[in-house]
Design a protein around this motif. Sequence first.
Motif, PDB file in Angstrom:
ATOM      1  N   UNK A 150      41.972  11.643  23.313  1.00  0.00           N
ATOM      2  CA  UNK A 150      41.437  12.445  24.589  1.00  0.00           C
ATOM      3  C   UNK A 150      40.356  11.508  25.197  1.00  0.00           C
ATOM      4  N   UNK A 151      40.270  11.515  26.413  1.00  0.00           N
ATOM      5  CA  UNK A 151      39.223  10.950  27.382  1.00  0.00           C
ATOM      6  C   UNK A 151      38.846  11.622  28.340  1.00  0.00           C
ATOM      7  N   UNK A 152      37.715  12.099  28.529  1.00  0.00           N
ATOM      8  CA  UNK A 152      37.337  13.004  29.753  1.00  0.00           C
ATOM      9  C   UNK A 152      37.936  14.544  29.447  1.00  0.00           C
ATOM     10  N   UNK A 153      37.320  15.242  30.579  1.00  0.00           N
ATOM     11  CA  UNK A 153      37.519  16.785  30.236  1.00  0.00           C
ATOM     12  C   UNK A 153      37.970  17.360  31.982  1.00  0.00           C
ATOM     13  N   UNK A 154      38.732  18.357  31.745  1.00  0.00           N
ATOM     14  CA  UNK A 154      39.173  19.090  32.916  1.00  0.00           C
ATOM     15  C   UNK A 154      39.091  20.651  33.032  1.00  0.00           C
ATOM     16  N   UNK A 155      38.779  21.164  34.028  1.00  0.00           N
ATOM     17  CA  UNK A 155      38.703  22.967  33.889  1.00  0.00           C
ATOM     18  C   UNK A 155      39.859  23.473  33.901  1.00  0.00           C
ATOM     19  N   UNK A 156      39.801  24.618  33.208  1.00  0.00           N
ATOM     20  CA  UNK A 156      40.915  25.638  33.313  1.00  0.00           C
ATOM     21  C   UNK A 156      40.344  26.816  33.880  1.00  0.00           C
ATOM     22  N   UNK A 157      41.062  27.513  34.739  1.00  0.00           N
ATOM     23  CA  UNK A 157      40.369  28.514  35.481  1.00  0.00           C
ATOM     24  C   UNK A 157      41.263  30.160  35.542  1.00  0.00           C
ATOM     25  N   UNK A 158      40.344  31.014  35.826  1.00  0.00           N
ATOM     26  CA  UNK A 158      41.066  32.170  35.880  1.00  0.00           C
ATOM     27  C   UNK A 158      40.161  32.652  37.359  1.00  0.00           C
ATOM     28  N   UNK A 159      40.692  32.931  38.365  1.00  0.00           N
ATOM     29  CA  UNK A 159      40.161  33.370  39.531  1.00  0.00           C
ATOM     30  C   UNK A 159      40.595  34.767  40.078  1.00  0.00           C
ATOM     31  N   UNK A 160      39.379  35.672  40.023  1.00  0.00           N
ATOM     32  CA  UNK A 160      39.700  37.312  40.339  1.00  0.00           C
ATOM     33  C   UNK A 160      39.033  37.288  41.833  1.00  0.00           C
ATOM     34  N   UNK A 161      39.713  37.694  42.817  1.00  0.00           N
ATOM     35  CA  UNK A 161      39.290  37.736  44.153  1.00  0.00           C
ATOM     36  C   UNK A 161      39.086  39.462  44.216  1.00  0.00           C
ATOM     37  N   UNK A 162      37.903  39.903  44.887  1.00  0.00           N
ATOM     38  CA  UNK A 162      37.582  41.320  45.080  1.00  0.00           C
ATOM     39  C   UNK A 162      37.952  41.576  46.317  1.00  0.00           C
ATOM     40  N   UNK A 163      38.959  42.572  46.543  1.00  0.00           N
ATOM     41  CA  UNK A 163      39.329  42.901  47.886  1.00  0.00           C
ATOM     42  C   UNK A 163      39.097  44.495  47.986  1.00  0.00           C
ATOM     43  N   UNK A 164      39.523  45.101  48.725  1.00  0.00           N
ATOM     44  CA  UNK A 164      39.021  46.515  49.265  1.00  0.00           C
ATOM     45  C   UNK A 164      39.535  47.175  48.164  1.00  0.00           C
ATOM     46  N   UNK A 165      40.933  47.081  47.678  1.00  0.00           N
ATOM     47  CA  UNK A 165      41.279  48.072  46.526  1.00  0.00           C
ATOM     48  C   UNK A 165      40.733  47.961  45.024  1.00  0.00           C
ATOM     49  N   UNK A 166      40.301  46.658  44.760  1.00  0.00           N
ATOM     50  CA  UNK A 166      39.516  46.269  43.771  1.00  0.00           C
ATOM     51  C   UNK A 166      37.933  47.018  43.867  1.00  0.00           C
ATOM     52  N   UNK A 167      37.449  46.854  44.939  1.00  0.00           N
ATOM     53  CA  UNK A 167      35.987  47.254  45.455  1.00  0.00           C
ATOM     54  C   UNK A 167      36.291  48.945  44.872  1.00  0.00           C
ATOM     55  N   UNK A 168      37.116  49.543  45.284  1.00  0.00           N
ATOM     56  CA  UNK A 168      37.404  50.991  45.363  1.00  0.00           C
ATOM     57  C   UNK A 168      37.532  51.289  43.643  1.00  0.00           C
ATOM     58  N   UNK A 169      38.111  50.529  43.078  1.00  0.00           N
ATOM     59  CA  UNK A 169      38.240  50.891  41.613  1.00  0.00           C
ATOM     60  C   UNK A 169      36.868  50.665  40.941  1.00  0.00           C
ATOM     61  N   UNK A 170      36.121  49.409  41.283  1.00  0.00           N
ATOM     62  CA  UNK A 170      34.708  49.261  40.687  1.00  0.00           C
ATOM     63  C   UNK A 170      33.628  50.340  40.707  1.00  0.00           C
ATOM     64  N   UNK A 171      33.861  50.717  42.065  1.00  0.00           N
ATOM     65  CA  UNK A 171      32.983  52.162  42.321  1.00  0.00           C
ATOM     66  C   UNK A 171      33.312  53.426  41.307  1.00  0.00           C
ATOM     67  N   UNK A 172      34.605  53.458  40.891  1.00  0.00           N
ATOM     68  CA  UNK A 172      35.070  54.632  40.098  1.00  0.00           C
ATOM     69  C   UNK A 172      34.972  54.381  38.723  1.00  0.00           C
ATOM     70  N   UNK A 173      35.022  53.027  38.224  1.00  0.00           N
ATOM     71  CA  UNK A 173      35.045  52.696  36.871  1.00  0.00           C
ATOM     72  C   UNK A 173      34.586  51.146  36.660  1.00  0.00           C
ATOM     73  N   UNK A 174      34.112  50.793  35.338  1.00  0.00           N
ATOM     74  CA  UNK A 174      33.641  49.504  34.934  1.00  0.00           C
ATOM     75  C   UNK A 174      34.449  49.196  33.707  1.00  0.00           C
ATOM     76  N   UNK A 175      35.459  49.833  33.523  1.00  0.00           N
ATOM     77  CA  UNK A 175      36.242  49.724  32.449  1.00  0.00           C
ATOM     78  C   UNK A 175      37.052  48.395  32.491  1.00  0.00           C
ATOM     79  N   UNK A 176      36.871  47.524  31.598  1.00  0.00           N
ATOM     80  CA  UNK A 176      37.265  46.126  31.807  1.00  0.00           C
ATOM     81  C   UNK A 176      39.050  46.169  31.943  1.00  0.00           C
ATOM     82  N   UNK A 177      39.558  46.910  31.109  1.00  0.00           N
ATOM     83  CA  UNK A 177      41.158  46.779  31.172  1.00  0.00           C
ATOM     84  C   UNK A 177      41.769  47.296  32.277  1.00  0.00           C
ATOM     85  N   UNK A 178      41.386  48.411  32.982  1.00  0.00           N
ATOM     86  CA  UNK A 178      41.955  48.765  34.331  1.00  0.00           C
ATOM     87  C   UNK A 178      41.451  47.570  35.209  1.00  0.00           C
TER      88      UNK A 178
END
Length: 473
Positions: A408-436
């Motif tokens: 191996x030589x050098x490194x590179x990132x692996x990513x998970x990107x979660x966009x917060x849209x209106x539906x996600x905002x609505x869910x976050x206000x109701x629960x912080x349950x990670x699975x949901x």
Amino acid sequence: MDKGFPVDFMRRYYVLPFEEGKFYITEKTPFYVIEDLRFAFGAVETVLIDEETFSEKLEDYISSLESKLEEDETFDGAAFEDLLAGSDTPVIQLLNTIFLKAIKVGASDIHFEPYEKDIIVKFRLDGVLHEVTRISVSSYPKVVSRIKVISRLNVAEKRLPQDGRIKVKIGKKQIDMRVSTLPTVFGERVVIRLLDRSHKLLTLKELGFSDRDYAIFEEVITKPHGLILVTGPTGSGKTTTLYAAIQRIWTPEKNILTVEDPVEYQMEGINQVQVNPKIGLTFAAGLRSILRQDPDVIMIGEIRDLETAEIAVRASMTGHLVLSTLHTNDAPSSIARLTDMGVEPFLIASSLECVVAQRLVRRICPDCSYTYKPSEKEIELIRRVLGKEPPETLVKGKGCDKCLGTGYSGRIGIYQVMRIDEEMRSLITRTSETERIRELAFKKGMKTLLYDGLEKVVSGITTVEEVLQVVGK
């Protein structure tokens, strides 16, 4: 005159260097301090003077040092050690050889590990420790003394941990080294972190984002306000990602300020604040001061407590773009982490724009790479996670001199990107349950870190073993 001693050390132990290998001492100078100097420099010559004369010469020394600091490029009073200048002293030659090799292979850390029969020297290369040489137990005290001298540590203190800095140069390349000592049963353990000041910052496109994730991340960082979080364990490249984002959005018209611990990169055009808890300059205190500096963009090295989190959230809601990091395993977990800190869910929902989870995987060495037929387990894993047939051949590294036999030589990132849209905002206000939250994010197209890693396996960038080692199954 040797500038390798802190003033408090000279004042406390009545030792003052005045020529190469020559020191003024007084009747109050402890014998063991002179012995330590001999360990560090070999033969030394001491000149006995009275205390009054010593005080006068010390004050002259301090005055000359202060005037020197005004004209020299320094940090914390440390001058550059030129590794190419060399020395006849075996200890200095040994250390310079170790430093040169570490810089040449691109090591991020040097470890000196003392044991009963040997002192093992290791380099951390691409996140993995490799043994490179061994030092005899008899010569190790001289090595430690030399490291302490050039990093402005107390040479006589062997019972307590110490932290210091060294600046070295090789030709035009400048390297900052952060030194940490720790007393152990068999001697002082030393770890040196290497930061290449001439190292080129990666751009956003060089980090390793997939097309989907790149588009999302670029969109959110160009917004005028909001909170963007990058999460992952220590050493996963979070700060590099934040600086790549800042490079992408910087213009002379934007006032960009950072508060960090430590400042890892120096970037022209932005003002950087170094946290110093000893004098009360915490992340929260620095952030409050930054908000009075009329910023457009604020980067916070890490959100560690409720006070910092609340200031960051409120700043993002009052017209500032705020970028920071958290320690969580994946992107959806960051919501629960913030609520556990005490941040109100409605504030998180209102301010958060995007969460990026990341890890670093090693790249296959281009000099010894070869193709091979994947095993049944690898085929099954790729089918299950990516939902498609793997290619007929994958790529590995055999191991060569250039990659220290790792493949191996050098490194590179692996990513998970979660966009917060209106539906996600609505869910976050109701629960912080990670699975949901995770379930909704997947529904909207978010991928796992394993998925992104295996995409890079299929592309011939890294290996299945490396991805599983970093993110598990």
